[in-house]
Design a protein around this motif. Structure first.
Motif, PDB file in Angstrom:
ATOM      1  N   GLY A 194     -25.754   1.406  21.302  1.00 56.85           N
ATOM      2  CA  GLY A 194     -24.906   1.356  22.486  1.00 56.85           C
ATOM      3  C   GLY A 194     -23.418   1.509  22.226  1.00 56.85           C
ATOM      4  O   GLY A 194     -22.633   1.543  23.166  1.00 56.85           O
ATOM      5  N   THR A 195     -23.011   1.600  20.948  1.00 64.19           N
ATOM      6  CA  THR A 195     -21.580   1.705  20.647  1.00 64.19           C
ATOM      7  C   THR A 195     -21.150   3.117  20.251  1.00 64.19           C
ATOM      8  O   THR A 195     -19.975   3.355  20.013  1.00 64.19           O
ATOM      9  N   GLY A 196     -22.090   4.035  20.196  1.00 71.10           N
ATOM     10  CA  GLY A 196     -21.759   5.391  19.767  1.00 71.10           C
ATOM     11  C   GLY A 196     -20.671   6.043  20.593  1.00 71.10           C
ATOM     12  O   GLY A 196     -19.769   6.684  20.060  1.00 71.10           O
ATOM     13  N   TRP A 197     -20.727   5.861  21.909  1.00 70.42           N
ATOM     14  CA  TRP A 197     -19.729   6.488  22.777  1.00 70.42           C
ATOM     15  C   TRP A 197     -18.328   5.947  22.512  1.00 70.42           C
ATOM     16  O   TRP A 197     -17.338   6.678  22.608  1.00 70.42           O
ATOM     17  N   VAL A 198     -18.236   4.660  22.147  1.00 66.74           N
ATOM     18  CA  VAL A 198     -16.926   4.058  21.851  1.00 66.74           C
ATOM     19  C   VAL A 198     -16.328   4.718  20.613  1.00 66.74           C
ATOM     20  O   VAL A 198     -15.150   5.091  20.601  1.00 66.74           O
ATOM     21  N   TYR A 199     -17.150   4.870  19.568  1.00 66.69           N
ATOM     22  CA  TYR A 199     -16.658   5.509  18.344  1.00 66.69           C
ATOM     23  C   TYR A 199     -16.386   6.984  18.566  1.00 66.69           C
ATOM     24  O   TYR A 199     -15.429   7.527  18.013  1.00 66.69           O
ATOM     25  N   ARG A 200     -17.201   7.638  19.374  1.00 64.30           N
ATOM     26  CA  ARG A 200     -16.942   9.055  19.681  1.00 64.30           C
ATOM     27  C   ARG A 200     -15.592   9.197  20.384  1.00 64.30           C
ATOM     28  O   ARG A 200     -14.800  10.081  20.069  1.00 64.30           O
ATOM     29  N   TRP A 201     -15.303   8.305  21.319  1.00 64.53           N
ATOM     30  CA  TRP A 201     -14.030   8.362  22.046  1.00 64.53           C
ATOM     31  C   TRP A 201     -12.851   8.090  21.107  1.00 64.53           C
ATOM     32  O   TRP A 201     -11.900   8.871  21.054  1.00 64.53           O
ATOM     33  N   ALA A 202     -12.925   6.986  20.358  1.00 65.10           N
ATOM     34  CA  ALA A 202     -11.811   6.604  19.475  1.00 65.10           C
ATOM     35  C   ALA A 202     -11.622   7.608  18.339  1.00 65.10           C
ATOM     36  O   ALA A 202     -10.495   8.049  18.061  1.00 65.10           O
ATOM     37  N   LEU A 203     -12.701   7.967  17.682  1.00 60.96           N
ATOM     38  CA  LEU A 203     -12.600   8.942  16.594  1.00 60.96           C
ATOM     39  C   LEU A 203     -12.238  10.323  17.122  1.00 60.96           C
ATOM     40  O   LEU A 203     -11.575  11.088  16.424  1.00 60.96           O
ATOM     41  N   GLY A 204     -12.664  10.634  18.326  1.00 56.65           N
ATOM     42  CA  GLY A 204     -12.288  11.919  18.921  1.00 56.65           C
ATOM     43  C   GLY A 204     -10.788  12.062  19.052  1.00 56.65           C
ATOM     44  O   GLY A 204     -10.224  13.105  18.729  1.00 56.65           O
TER      45      GLY A 204
END
Length: 145
Positions: free
Chosen positions: A117-127
Motif C-alpha cells: 500500500g505504500t508504493g504510490w507514496v514512493y513513486r510520488w516522492a521518488l518521481g
C-alpha cells in the motif's frame, strides 16, 4: 505488491559521451543533483566506477547504497539499490539517445514497495526526486559539455 515505474525524459545540448561521463562520476552528482555527498564504498573489479562498483549517496539523514550494473559508453547506465529505502528490486536505467543537436536522457526506475500500500507514496516522492536529478544532469551537461 505491484511494480511501480517512474520515467522522466530531458533533452540536453551535450553529447552522449559527456552525459555518460557525468553519470559515471559519483563525486560529481552532488554538484548537479539534490544529493549532498558521495562515497565510493567499493570500486568495480576493474577499478573505478564501472560495473560492480558500490556507491553511497547521502541526502540529509538519508543514505542509499547502489551498485552499478550496466555502463555502456555514450548509451546506457544502470544501477540497483542495495539499501537505504524500504523498496524491493529497485533498478534505474538511464538510456542516452543522440538527436536534436544533443542527447535525449531517458531515466526509468522500477521498484516494488516492501510495505503493501505504500508504493504510490514512493513513486510520488521518488518521481519528484528523479525529475530533479534528470533536469540537473541535463542542465549541467549542457553548461559544462
Amino acid at each position: 505488491m505491484g511494480t511501480q515505474v517512474i520515467e522522466h525524459t530531458e533533452h540536453t545540448t551535450a553529447a552522449p559521451g559527456v552525459v555518460h561521463a557525468l553519470l559515471r562520476d559519483g563525486a560529481g552528482w552532488p554538484v548537479w543533483s539534490p544529493l549532498d555527498s558521495f562515497t565510493l564504498e567499493s570500486p568495480a573489479p576493474g577499478g573505478g566506477e564501472g560495473v560492480g562498483a558500490v556507491r553511497v549517496f547521502r541526502t540529509g539523514r538519508h543514505v542509499s547504497r547502489e551498485r552499478i550494473v550496466a555502463s555502456v559508453p555514450d548509451r546506457h547506465f544502470a544501477y540497483v539499490l542495495l539499501s537505504g529505502l524500504p523498496l524491493r528490486d529497485y533498478r534505474a536505467d538511464v538510456v542516452l539517445t543522440p538527436g536534436g543537436g544533443g542527447t535525449e536522457i531517458r531515466w526509468r526506475s522500477v521498484f516494488r514497495a516492501k510495505v503493501p500500500g505504500t508504493g504510490w507514496v514512493y513513486r510520488w516522492a521518488l518521481g519528484r526526486f528523479v525529475r530533479d536529478v534528470v533536469r540537473g544532469l541535463a542542465r549541467y551537461a549542457a553548461q559544462n559539455g
